[in-house]
Design an enzyme around this catalytic site. Structure first.
Site, PDB file in Angstrom:
ATOM      1  CG  ASP A  21      -2.064   0.967   1.100  1.00  0.00           C
ATOM      2  OD1 ASP A  21      -2.401   1.355  -0.036  1.00  0.00           O
ATOM      3  OD2 ASP A  21      -2.636   1.344   2.142  1.00  0.00           O
ATOM      4  N   GLY A  24      -0.132   5.583  -4.327  1.00  0.00           N
ATOM      5  CA  GLY A  24      -0.739   6.872  -4.670  1.00  0.00           C
ATOM      6  C   GLY A  24      -0.130   8.004  -3.864  1.00  0.00           C
ATOM      7  CD1 TRP A  26       7.291   6.668  -2.860  1.00  0.00           C
ATOM      8  CD2 TRP A  26       6.669   7.064  -4.983  1.00  0.00           C
ATOM      9  NE1 TRP A  26       8.428   6.761  -3.627  1.00  0.00           N
ATOM     10  CE2 TRP A  26       8.080   7.006  -4.930  1.00  0.00           C
ATOM     11  CE3 TRP A  26       6.051   7.306  -6.216  1.00  0.00           C
ATOM     12  CZ2 TRP A  26       8.878   7.168  -6.067  1.00  0.00           C
ATOM     13  CZ3 TRP A  26       6.845   7.473  -7.341  1.00  0.00           C
ATOM     14  CH2 TRP A  26       8.237   7.412  -7.253  1.00  0.00           C
ATOM     15  CG  HIS A  38      -0.556   2.414  -9.367  1.00  0.00           C
ATOM     16  ND1 HIS A  38      -0.725   2.002  -8.073  1.00  0.00           N
ATOM     17  CD2 HIS A  38      -1.653   3.170  -9.667  1.00  0.00           C
ATOM     18  CE1 HIS A  38      -1.880   2.498  -7.601  1.00  0.00           C
ATOM     19  NE2 HIS A  38      -2.454   3.206  -8.552  1.00  0.00           N
ATOM     20  CB  THR A  67     -13.239  -7.562  -4.258  1.00  0.00           C
ATOM     21  OG1 THR A  67     -12.745  -8.898  -4.315  1.00  0.00           O
ATOM     22  CG2 THR A  67     -14.652  -7.515  -4.803  1.00  0.00           C
ATOM     23  CD  GLU A  68     -13.356  -4.840  -0.897  1.00  0.00           C
ATOM     24  OE1 GLU A  68     -12.227  -5.315  -1.139  1.00  0.00           O
ATOM     25  OE2 GLU A  68     -14.292  -5.523  -0.453  1.00  0.00           O
ATOM     26  CD1 TRP A  70     -12.958  -5.818  -8.843  1.00  0.00           C
ATOM     27  CD2 TRP A  70     -12.334  -4.909 -10.781  1.00  0.00           C
ATOM     28  NE1 TRP A  70     -12.266  -6.774  -9.558  1.00  0.00           N
ATOM     29  CE2 TRP A  70     -11.878  -6.241 -10.751  1.00  0.00           C
ATOM     30  CE3 TRP A  70     -12.060  -4.125 -11.921  1.00  0.00           C
ATOM     31  CZ2 TRP A  70     -11.165  -6.818 -11.816  1.00  0.00           C
ATOM     32  CZ3 TRP A  70     -11.350  -4.704 -12.968  1.00  0.00           C
ATOM     33  CH2 TRP A  70     -10.913  -6.024 -12.905  1.00  0.00           C
ATOM     34  CG  LEU A 132       9.354 -17.087  -4.004  1.00  0.00           C
ATOM     35  CD1 LEU A 132       9.313 -17.096  -2.477  1.00  0.00           C
ATOM     36  CD2 LEU A 132       9.763 -15.692  -4.476  1.00  0.00           C
TER      37      LEU A 132
HETATM   38  C1  IPE Z   1      -5.414  -2.712  -0.172  1.00  0.00           C
HETATM   39  O1  IPE Z   1      -5.055  -1.399  -0.438  1.00  0.00           O
HETATM   40  C2  IPE Z   1      -5.438  -3.487  -1.441  1.00  0.00           C
HETATM   41  C3  IPE Z   1      -4.152  -3.678  -2.098  1.00  0.00           C
HETATM   42  C4  IPE Z   1      -2.978  -3.355  -1.616  1.00  0.00           C
HETATM   43  C5  IPE Z   1      -4.211  -4.316  -3.376  1.00  0.00           C
HETATM   44  P1  IPE Z   1      -6.152  -0.249  -0.482  1.00  0.00           P
HETATM   45  O2  IPE Z   1      -5.426   1.027  -0.611  1.00  0.00           O
HETATM   46  O3  IPE Z   1      -7.140  -0.538  -1.541  1.00  0.00           O
HETATM   47  O4  IPE Z   1      -6.822  -0.408   0.937  1.00  0.00           O
HETATM   48  P2  IPE Z   1      -7.916   0.477   1.690  1.00  0.00           P
HETATM   49  O5  IPE Z   1      -9.159   0.444   0.887  1.00  0.00           O
HETATM   50  O6  IPE Z   1      -7.367   1.862   1.823  1.00  0.00           O
HETATM   51  O7  IPE Z   1      -8.065  -0.169   3.022  1.00  0.00           O
HETATM   52  C1  IPE Z   2      -1.619   0.273  -3.388  1.00  0.00           C
HETATM   53  O1  IPE Z   2      -1.406   1.636  -3.383  1.00  0.00           O
HETATM   54  C2  IPE Z   2      -1.866  -0.249  -4.768  1.00  0.00           C
HETATM   55  C3  IPE Z   2      -3.235  -0.722  -4.996  1.00  0.00           C
HETATM   56  C4  IPE Z   2      -4.175  -0.766  -4.114  1.00  0.00           C
HETATM   57  C5  IPE Z   2      -3.541  -1.171  -6.339  1.00  0.00           C
HETATM   58  P1  IPE Z   2      -2.609   2.676  -3.346  1.00  0.00           P
HETATM   59  O2  IPE Z   2      -3.006   2.963  -4.758  1.00  0.00           O
HETATM   60  O3  IPE Z   2      -3.702   2.201  -2.472  1.00  0.00           O
HETATM   61  O4  IPE Z   2      -1.902   3.938  -2.728  1.00  0.00           O
HETATM   62  P2  IPE Z   2      -2.491   4.926  -1.648  1.00  0.00           P
HETATM   63  O5  IPE Z   2      -2.962   4.109  -0.483  1.00  0.00           O
HETATM   64  O6  IPE Z   2      -3.604   5.681  -2.301  1.00  0.00           O
HETATM   65  O7  IPE Z   2      -1.330   5.794  -1.288  1.00  0.00           O
HETATM   66 MG    MG Z   3      -4.111   2.441  -0.493  1.00  0.00          MG
END
Ligand code: IPE
Ligand code: IPE
Ligand code: MG
Length: 249
Positions: A21, A24, A26, A38, A67-68, A70, A132
């Site tokens: 996580d 975005g 970063w 990304h 899933t979320e 999406w 692995l």
């Molecule tokens: C969790 O990250 C899912 C992945 C890392 C793929 P999110 O950024 O989507 O999590 P929430 O919704 O903030 O908890």
């Molecule tokens: C994790 O980084 C990548 C995915 C969930 C695909 P985020 O995109 O959630 O980055 P933040 O949490 O908005 O910084």
């Molecule tokens: Mg995130």
């Protein structure tokens, strides 16, 4: 000296799972588009796969898309799907060379055909890798997985393939997408949030959790080893008491 030299090779996590996580944030901190975060995240994946392999971790599960996820803006979702195709295509040969076998968990039916195809190609090409197992959680959520498992169990009971009395924790585990994997020993989440976001709820019943503020694109070998060293300081009691654990060691 690298932290890898400090690891206790008798107490390595066999299965390491990571919620990657912070891509975005970063990017935002640098005045860049989220997509840049990304892209940089893919480089972190390369580093961490190599580092986990070097530390003799056997299973590495990466939460790549939930899933979320999406529900994110369509442009971001499309960008992430394109990036998956790019990364899978670019990395397959190297993964194969390094003995990494790729498998995936998640609702792959929702993925665009191109993503599914490059994923299937990568899985086929890398099958048999012994160093692995890299598990990519894509379009995955625990609630989806448990709902699917419940549906399948109900079907099998209805058709007589499974008896109601036979249902046990082990049998339920066999209906999950992770049926061929041991439960994670260590779950790392980068990016500062301390939540599980619908990831491996059943499987992480006894995982050790490690949270770091480091955004995923900045995560590297040393950070990974730091997390493993932290894990190695913990006493996993599984409901018992310290004296029982010491006695067994
Ligand atoms: C969790 O990250 C899912 C992945 C890392 C793929 P999110 O950024 O989507 O999590 P929430 O919704 O903030 O908890
Ligand atoms: C994790 O980084 C990548 C995915 C969930 C695909 P985020 O995109 O959630 O980055 P933040 O949490 O908005 O910084
Ligand atoms: Mg995130």
């Amino acid at each position: 000296m690298s932290l890898i030299d400090k690891l206790d090779h008798n107490r390595l996590p066999a299965h390491l799972a990571i919620i990657m996580d912070g891509n975005g944030r970063w990017a935002k901190a640098r005045g860049l588009d989220r997509s840049e975060g990304h892209r940089e995240g893919v480089e972190a994946i390369r580093r961490v796969v190599k580092a986990a392999s070097a530390a003799s971790v056997q299973y590495l599960t990466l939460y790549a898309f939930s899933t979320e996820n999406w529900c994110r803006p369509p442009d971001e979702v499309n960008g992430l799907m394109d990036l998956m195709v790019y990364a899978l295509t670019r990395e397959t040969a190297e993964l194969k060379k390094n003995g990494v076998s790729v498998i995936s968990i998640g609702n792959l039916e929702r993925l665009p055909a191109q993503v599914r195809e490059s994923l299937e190609d990568c899985i086929r090409e890398t099958a048999g890798g012994k160093k692995l197992t890299l598990v990519i959680a894509l379009s995955y959520s625990s609630k989806w997985e448990l709902t699917e498992a419940t549906r399948q169990i109900s079907r099998d009971v209805k058709s007589g393939l499974l008896q109601l009395e036979e249902i046990s924790e082990e049998i339920l585990g066999n209906y999950l997408t992770t049926r061929s994997l041991p439960d994670p020993d260590l779950l790392i989440r980068t990016g500062g949030e301390q939540r599980i976001s619908n990831f491996l709820l059943w499987q992480c019943a006894y995982a050790e959790f490690y949270f770091t503020d480091t955004f995923w694109p900045d995560f590297n070998e040393e950070e990974l080893y730091k997390a493993i060293l932290d894990y190695q300081q913990r006493e996993r009691r599984f409901g018992r008491i310290s004296e029982q654990i010491e006695f067994e060691q």
